[in-house]
Write a protein that holds these residues in place. Structure first.
Motif, short mmCIF file in Angstrom:
data_model
loop_
_atom_site.label_atom_id
_atom_site.label_comp_id
_atom_site.label_asym_id
_atom_site.label_seq_id
_atom_site.Cartn_x
_atom_site.Cartn_y
_atom_site.Cartn_z
N VAL A 102 -2.35 -3.40 -1.41
CA VAL A 102 -1.71 -4.71 -1.45
C VAL A 102 -0.87 -4.79 -2.71
O VAL A 102 -1.41 -4.83 -3.82
N LYS A 103 0.43 -4.80 -2.54
CA LYS A 103 1.32 -4.87 -3.69
C LYS A 103 1.68 -6.31 -4.04
O LYS A 103 1.97 -6.62 -5.20
N ASP A 104 1.69 -7.17 -3.02
CA ASP A 104 2.06 -8.57 -3.26
C ASP A 104 1.35 -9.44 -2.22
O ASP A 104 1.64 -9.35 -1.02
N ILE A 105 0.45 -10.26 -2.67
CA ILE A 105 -0.33 -11.11 -1.76
C ILE A 105 0.58 -12.06 -0.97
O ILE A 105 0.28 -12.40 0.18
N LYS A 106 1.69 -12.44 -1.56
CA LYS A 106 2.58 -13.40 -0.90
C LYS A 106 3.10 -12.87 0.44
O LYS A 106 3.47 -13.65 1.31
N LYS A 107 3.13 -11.57 0.60
CA LYS A 107 3.62 -10.98 1.85
C LYS A 107 2.71 -11.35 3.03
O LYS A 107 3.14 -11.33 4.19
N PHE A 108 1.48 -11.72 2.75
CA PHE A 108 0.50 -12.02 3.80
C PHE A 108 0.38 -13.52 4.08
O PHE A 108 -0.42 -13.93 4.91
N LYS A 109 1.18 -14.31 3.39
CA LYS A 109 1.08 -15.76 3.53
C LYS A 109 1.45 -16.20 4.95
O LYS A 109 2.49 -15.82 5.49
N ASN A 110 0.59 -17.01 5.54
CA ASN A 110 0.78 -17.58 6.88
C ASN A 110 0.94 -16.52 7.96
O ASN A 110 1.60 -16.75 8.98
N LYS A 111 0.35 -15.35 7.75
CA LYS A 111 0.44 -14.24 8.70
C LYS A 111 -0.89 -14.00 9.41
O LYS A 111 -1.96 -14.35 8.89
N LYS A 112 -0.81 -13.39 10.59
CA LYS A 112 -2.01 -12.87 11.26
C LYS A 112 -2.24 -11.46 10.71
O LYS A 112 -1.41 -10.57 10.90
N LYS B 120 -7.14 4.53 -10.31
CA LYS B 120 -7.28 3.91 -9.00
C LYS B 120 -7.02 2.41 -9.01
O LYS B 120 -6.77 1.80 -7.97
N LEU B 121 -7.04 1.78 -10.19
CA LEU B 121 -6.73 0.35 -10.26
C LEU B 121 -5.33 0.06 -9.73
O LEU B 121 -5.06 -1.06 -9.27
N ASN B 122 -4.45 1.04 -9.78
CA ASN B 122 -3.09 0.84 -9.29
C ASN B 122 -3.03 0.60 -7.79
O ASN B 122 -2.05 0.04 -7.29
N VAL B 123 -4.07 1.01 -7.07
CA VAL B 123 -4.07 0.84 -5.61
C VAL B 123 -4.30 -0.61 -5.23
O VAL B 123 -3.90 -1.05 -4.16
N TYR B 124 -4.95 -1.38 -6.10
CA TYR B 124 -5.21 -2.78 -5.78
C TYR B 124 -4.89 -3.68 -6.98
O TYR B 124 -5.71 -4.46 -7.44
N LYS B 125 -3.66 -3.59 -7.42
CA LYS B 125 -3.23 -4.37 -8.60
C LYS B 125 -3.41 -5.87 -8.42
O LYS B 125 -3.62 -6.60 -9.38
N GLU B 126 -3.33 -6.34 -7.18
CA GLU B 126 -3.40 -7.78 -6.93
C GLU B 126 -4.84 -8.28 -6.77
O GLU B 126 -5.07 -9.49 -6.71
N LYS B 127 -5.80 -7.36 -6.68
CA LYS B 127 -7.19 -7.77 -6.45
C LYS B 127 -7.83 -8.25 -7.74
O LYS B 127 -7.65 -7.66 -8.80
N LEU B 128 -8.62 -9.30 -7.64
CA LEU B 128 -9.34 -9.81 -8.80
C LEU B 128 -10.57 -8.95 -9.08
O LEU B 128 -11.32 -8.62 -8.18
#
Length: 340
Positions: free
Chosen positions: A139-149, A39-47
């Motif tokens: 969430v595959k890439d946090i950068k996709k959410f940068k400056n987004k609503k 299940k770690l694969n579902v949130y690879k970007e999460k700390l």
């Protein structure tokens, strides 16, 4: 004949592979997915913060570390094979995969979690194109959410943690939950409730999605549970954290003789022993009094299950492993790394 087959290649399975190797056992791991990590694969970007002695690390990095550690004693790893049946033999156990292949070992460790990981979808129909654009179940890439609503649906610890994490990069975060109180660590919930870039919408649910281009979501319809009043929110990204469907084919097998709890967990002792003498369980698949459902708890389970397997294979062996710093093979591996 193999000493042990480990069913599942998540944290519990990978650490079991290492620890069984540490105890001199011949190990094969069978994983349903084409990749390891569970299940770690579902949130690879999460700390991940709550593993003792490990500073905050992304789940993807923990997977890589577990994989490397699991290879210390060179177990056989089989991926892309779902185990659908376990047969009890007189002095062994047979593990049958979906392609009718049968693997035989003296013992088995079940490290299946709650089964093949599949995030719960929104409870209404929508265009499949949304999942290719701005509707996310991971969430595959946090950068996709940068400056987004960003809107997040859910009130579990994952939803709360993602709200906190994404608020660092997003323009604004809306957190929608059908109940009045969020679940999760108290300090994280409090931080989310008081964060200036997070708007919490409790006792509300997402009831519809609107699009302007028939490709991506432009507006999310949110309905108040008590009044039925509907509000529209213009968003750029939608993340759904509704948990996971529980799908473990082993518990549904017609000839399953393992005792179950709530029809999904394997009943076990604190030492990982199931109702069948040569089958053990570790990680989220296990249920016993005092069970800790954290990654750290999975490691604890893996040690106990591995020790149980060792005694089952060699009754004269100790039910506890030696301190790893005294292990000759590990000393050799350390010297090899130093030389590199």
């Amino acid at each position: 004949m193999l000493d042990v087959i480990i069913v599942g290649g998540g944290p519990a399975g990978l650490y079991s592979a290492f620890y069984c190797g540490l105890r001199g056992l011949d190990v094969t791991v069978v994983e349903a997915q084409e990749y390891l990590g569970g299940k770690l694969n579902v949130y690879k970007e999460k700390l991940i913060w709550d593993i003792g002695g490990v500073t905050p690390m992304k789940a993807g990095e923990i997977i890589a570390s577990l994989e490397e550690q699991s290879q210390t004693f060179e177990p056989k790893i089989i991926t892309g094979k779902s185990v659908v049946e376990i047969k009890e033999n007189q002095d062994s156990v047979s593990v049958v995969t979906e392609d009718d292949k049968e693997y035989v070992a003296k013992t088995v460790i079940l490290a299946t979690g709650t089964g093949i990981v599949k995030p719960k979808r929104l409870p209404f129909s929508y265009s499949t194109s949304f999942e290719k654009t701005n509707l996310h179940y991971e969430v595959k890439d946090i950068k996709k959410f940068k400056n987004k609503k960003v809107m997040i649906s859910g009130g579990n610890d994952s939803a709360v943690q993602w709200a906190k994490t994404l608020s660092d990069v997003a323009e604004h975060v809306y957190l929608v939950y059908r109940k009045d109180l969020f679940r999760g660590y108290e300090i994280e919930v409090q931080e989310v409730l008081s964060h200036e870039k997070i708007t919490c919408l409790t006792e509300m649910e997402i009831t519809g999605l609107q699009t302007e281009d028939n490709y991506s979501i432009s507006v999310v319809e949110v309905t108040e549970n008590v009044t039925g009043k509907q509000q529209d929110f213009i968003i750029d990204e939608l993340l759904v954290c509704h948990g996971f469907e529980k799908n473990n084919p082993l518990v549904k097998a017609e000839n399953n003789s393992l005792a179950l709890i709530d029809d999904i967990f394997f009943e076990a002792t604190e030492k990982g022993q199931t109702s069948v003498k040569n089958i053990f369980v570790a990680g989220d698949a296990a249920s016993y009094e005092g069970k800790v459902k954290l990654i750290a708890g999975a490691f604890h389970d893996a040690v106990n299950a591995s020790n149980g397997v060792k005694v089952m294979v060699d009754p004269a062996a100790s039910d506890r492993g030696q301190v790893s710093s005294h292990h000759d093979v590990l000393k050799e591996r350390h010297l090899e790394k130093v030389k590199k």
